[in-house]
Motif scaffolding. Structure first.
Motif, PDB file in Angstrom:
ATOM      1  N   GLU A 146       0.846  -1.199   0.000  1.00 27.23           N
ATOM      2  CA  GLU A 146       0.000   0.000   0.000  1.00 27.23           C
ATOM      3  C   GLU A 146       0.877   1.243   0.000  1.00 27.23           C
ATOM      4  N   GLY A 147       0.575   2.186  -0.898  1.00 30.10           N
ATOM      5  CA  GLY A 147       1.368   3.399  -0.999  1.00 30.10           C
ATOM      6  C   GLY A 147       1.110   4.401   0.113  1.00 30.10           C
ATOM      7  N   ALA A 148      -0.083   4.389   0.691  1.00 30.06           N
ATOM      8  CA  ALA A 148      -0.424   5.324   1.771  1.00 30.06           C
ATOM      9  C   ALA A 148       0.183   4.847   3.090  1.00 30.06           C
ATOM     10  N   PRO A 149       0.180   5.700   4.098  1.00 30.86           N
ATOM     11  CA  PRO A 149       0.761   5.308   5.394  1.00 30.86           C
ATOM     12  C   PRO A 149       0.048   4.143   6.066  1.00 30.86           C
ATOM     13  N   ARG A 150      -1.221   3.871   5.711  1.00 39.88           N
ATOM     14  CA  ARG A 150      -1.932   2.736   6.284  1.00 39.88           C
ATOM     15  C   ARG A 150      -2.915   2.176   5.275  1.00 39.88           C
ATOM     16  N   VAL A 178       5.086   1.410  -5.606  1.00 37.17           N
ATOM     17  CA  VAL A 178       5.553   0.494  -6.648  1.00 37.17           C
ATOM     18  C   VAL A 178       6.242   1.280  -7.749  1.00 37.17           C
ATOM     19  N   ALA A 179       7.435   0.815  -8.150  1.00 37.58           N
ATOM     20  CA  ALA A 179       8.187   1.480  -9.209  1.00 37.58           C
ATOM     21  C   ALA A 179       8.066   0.765 -10.537  1.00 37.58           C
ATOM     22  N   VAL A 228       9.901  -1.896  -5.793  1.00 38.35           N
ATOM     23  CA  VAL A 228       9.338  -0.720  -5.142  1.00 38.35           C
ATOM     24  C   VAL A 228      10.328   0.437  -5.186  1.00 38.35           C
ATOM     25  N   ALA A 229       9.886   1.604  -4.732  1.00 36.87           N
ATOM     26  CA  ALA A 229      10.643   2.835  -4.924  1.00 36.87           C
ATOM     27  C   ALA A 229      12.011   2.810  -4.251  1.00 36.87           C
TER      28      ALA A 229
END
Length: 435
Positions: free
Chosen positions: A215-219, A249-250, A259-260
């Motif tokens: 998940e890209g967000a903090p939660r 995700v990169a 991932v980044a």
């Protein structure tokens, strides 16, 4: 071909609207266009993907629904619109591909007095390299079935490899910690244990079916209350599901997800559940579209500049009374269908459309965690008031949402009989689909 009201898209909102209008106006005045032959409630696609729900038992034939609810059904994809002439085109249906494909149904043109677009959404890959080529998205039944069949093949391969590789297993990476991603992860964990009892006895589900949620967000479950997200996270951890929040995700390739920060998550299957957008072909219709590709609508759900054309659900850029976009949820599509039902019936009687704008009401959200549990929040009538629910009570509420949709398209008595039949069938068939 001509109909007073034409609805394009037989998802939750479009189908409910067609059924309710058809029962009041009849097949000469109401017509539904859809590119598929049967309907599946989209929030249940994660169960189809895991194999815990049989799409051939769950699917409702549009032809049957049209007959029983009094509307006309046209099979095929919408391909063009002449808004000025009040006419749309439906593409041909072919058996096979290429020049030798047999034309089963030719291209058709349908005239209308009022048009409702309810075509839903597709995945938004946000330009991530390899996402479209190397992931599966749960946009439609064929996507869920493709995932399920791929899962069965990988389970069989891992089972056969145990002699030479004791650590053989499968890796599943789910990108997106919203409701779809969380529900799929939980359903897969429950299903993996069931699969192990149906011929894959050398596999230990918790060890050999490795499920990762990115998940890209903090939660996870960012739009929902933090208490719901925390409870969901705890349930995922109990099920040995790895959760990596604040992870962007990169790139994605056949080997896995990069991932980044340069880390790599190896994967045999990657599911994209990180975002949606309106279908690209909507931009070709000559209607005003928002930045995300959705059709811009007024507060009455009429398309801006086209008072005889309406849009609802995920494909509509609709603002609530607070000025914020209405979220792409099944409850929003259901509410919009009921709003348009009243408006279209009033217009059909020769009266002016209602002045009262559509108002979205958030009744809360529920997230399924397999066949025995759910978590969520229920919104009260007072602003800001909500109740946290979990466990069996939340699961029963979650199931009731599906039954309410069935009641809208099948009627109360048939819904009760269908629910009873499915309960009995589950007691006499495997708990997962094995073919």
């Amino acid at each position: 071909m001509h109909s007073e009201i034409v609805i394009v898209g037989g998802g939750a909102g479009g189908l409910e609207l067609a059924c309710k209008l058809g029962r009041k106006l009849g097949p000469q005045r109401v017509l539904l266009v859809d590119s598929r032959l049967y309907h599946i409630w989209k929030p249940s696609l994660h169960e189809v993907a895991a194999g815990t729900l049989d799409v051939h038992q769950e699917g409702l034939s549009y032809q049957m629904l049209a007959h029983d609810n009094g509307f006309t059904y046209v099979y095929g994809p919408m391909t063009a619109l002449d808004a000025g002439a009040c006419q749309l085109s439906v593409g041909a249906i072919r058996d096979g591909v290429g020049d030798d494909a047999e034309v089963l149904l030719p291209e058709r043109r349908i005239g209308f007095e009022r048009l409702v677009l309810a075509v839903g959404s597709v995945s938004n890959y946000f330009g991530v390299p390899g996402a479209a080529e190397h992931t599966i998205s749960l946009n439609a039944t064929e996507d869920a079935e493709r995932f399920r069949l791929t899962l069965l093949k990988l389970l069989a391969r891992a089972e056969l490899s145990k002699d030479s590789r004791p650590d053989a297993g499968i890796g599943i990476v789910i990108i997106g910690g919203g409701a779809t991603g969380v529900e799929l992860a939980a359903e897969l964990r429950e299903a993996s244990g069931v699969y192990a009892t149906y011929g894959f006895r050398r596999l230990q589900a918790l060890r050999d079916v490795r499920i990762t949620l990115l998940e890209g967000a903090p939660r996870i479950l960012a739009p929902l209350p933090e208490k719901v997200a925390a409870a969901a996270l705890a349930l995922l951890h109990e099920r040995a599901i790895m959760v990596a929040a604040d992870t962007r995700v990169a790139a994605i390739d056949a080997a896995g997800v990069t991932v980044a920060d340069g880390g790599v998550y190896p994967a045999d299957i990657v599911v994209w559940a990180a975002g949606i957008k309106a279908p690209d072909w909507l931009a070709t219709l000559g209607l005003p579209t928002a930045r995300g590709g959705q059709i811009e609508v007024e507060a009455t759900l009429a398309v801006r500049g086209f008072p005889h054309i309406f849009a609802l659900g995920d494909c509509a850029a609709c603002l609530g009374v607070d000025g914020k976009p209405v979220p792409p949820r099944a409850q929003a599509a259901h509410q919009q269908a009921d709003y348009l039902l009243r408006a279209l019936l009033q217009l059909g009687r020769g009266k002016a459309a209602p002045d009262q704008p559509y108002r979205y009401r958030d009744y809360g959200s529920l997230v399924s965690f397999g066949q025995g549990s759910s978590v969520g929040s229920l919104m009260g009538s007072l602003k800001g008031l909500s109740w946290f629910v979990d466990g069996l009570a939340a699961r029963l509420m979650y199931v009731s949402l599906h039954l309410l949709h069935h009641r809208a398209v099948l009627g109360g008595r048939r819904t009760v009989l269908l629910a009873l039949a499915r309960f009995l069938i589950k007691r006499s068939t495997p708990l997962v689909k094995l073919h």
